[in-house]
Design a protein around this motif. Structure first.
Motif: not given
Length: 164
Positions: A23-45
């Motif tokens: 469950i901890t591995i799943i949690l870290f995977g979700i947190v990593f994907s969330l941070l990656y998608s919000v940080t490195f994916v271009t969002q509207p202004i």
């Protein structure tokens, strides 16, 4: 070569540890994907894309569920170990009848604890103000366009389409 069998407590600890790690591995995977998608994916202004909002909301719910699950699993284990250390199991007694006198059935109980009744508190809805009536609808036509010239241009364009 003989294999040693695990005791039930050892099996429980191993399963508990495996579940917590997964469950901890799943949690870290979700947190990593969330941070990656919000940080490195271009969002509207000025706002987040609608699909990213839905994705973020879904991941937020999953993370809350997993954190609650980890807390429940760890808490159950901790409470169980504290309970076992505070109240060690009494040694097994023989099943032979004892000759100690017992209290007569009519003797008053010395405990003040009473069993819960299972009744829920009664909820009474607050009174509604039913005297309110909505105001009348507007009597003027809607004014969606700021300038009359824009309205005239739209009317002319519609007229051309009808005649054209």
């Amino acid at each position: 070569m003989t294999k040693s069998k695990y005791t039930p407590e050892e099996v429980e600890v191993r399963i508990w540890g495996f579940v917590v790690v997964m469950i901890t591995i799943i949690l870290f995977g979700i947190v990593f994907s969330l941070l990656y998608s919000v940080t490195f994916v271009t969002q509207p202004i000025k706002s987040m894309a609608p699909i990213d909002q839905a994705y973020t909301k879904m991941l937020n719910d999953i993370v809350l569920l997993i954190v609650g699950g980890i807390g429940g699993i760890v808490g159950k284990r901790a409470v169980g170990s504290v309970t076992n250390s505070a109240n060690p199991t009494p040694p097994a007694t023989s099943s032979a009848p004892s000759s100690a006198p017992t209290a007569p059935p009519s003797a008053p109980a010395t405990s003040t604890w009473t069993a819960p009744s299972g009744a829920l508190p009664v909820w009474i809805n607050p009174p509604l103000d039913e005297s309110w009536t909505p105001p009348p609808p507007p009597s003027t036509p809607p004014n969606h366009l700021e300038h009359d010239s824009v309205r005239e241009e739209i009317a002319l364009a519609r007229q051309e389409v009808k005649n054209g």
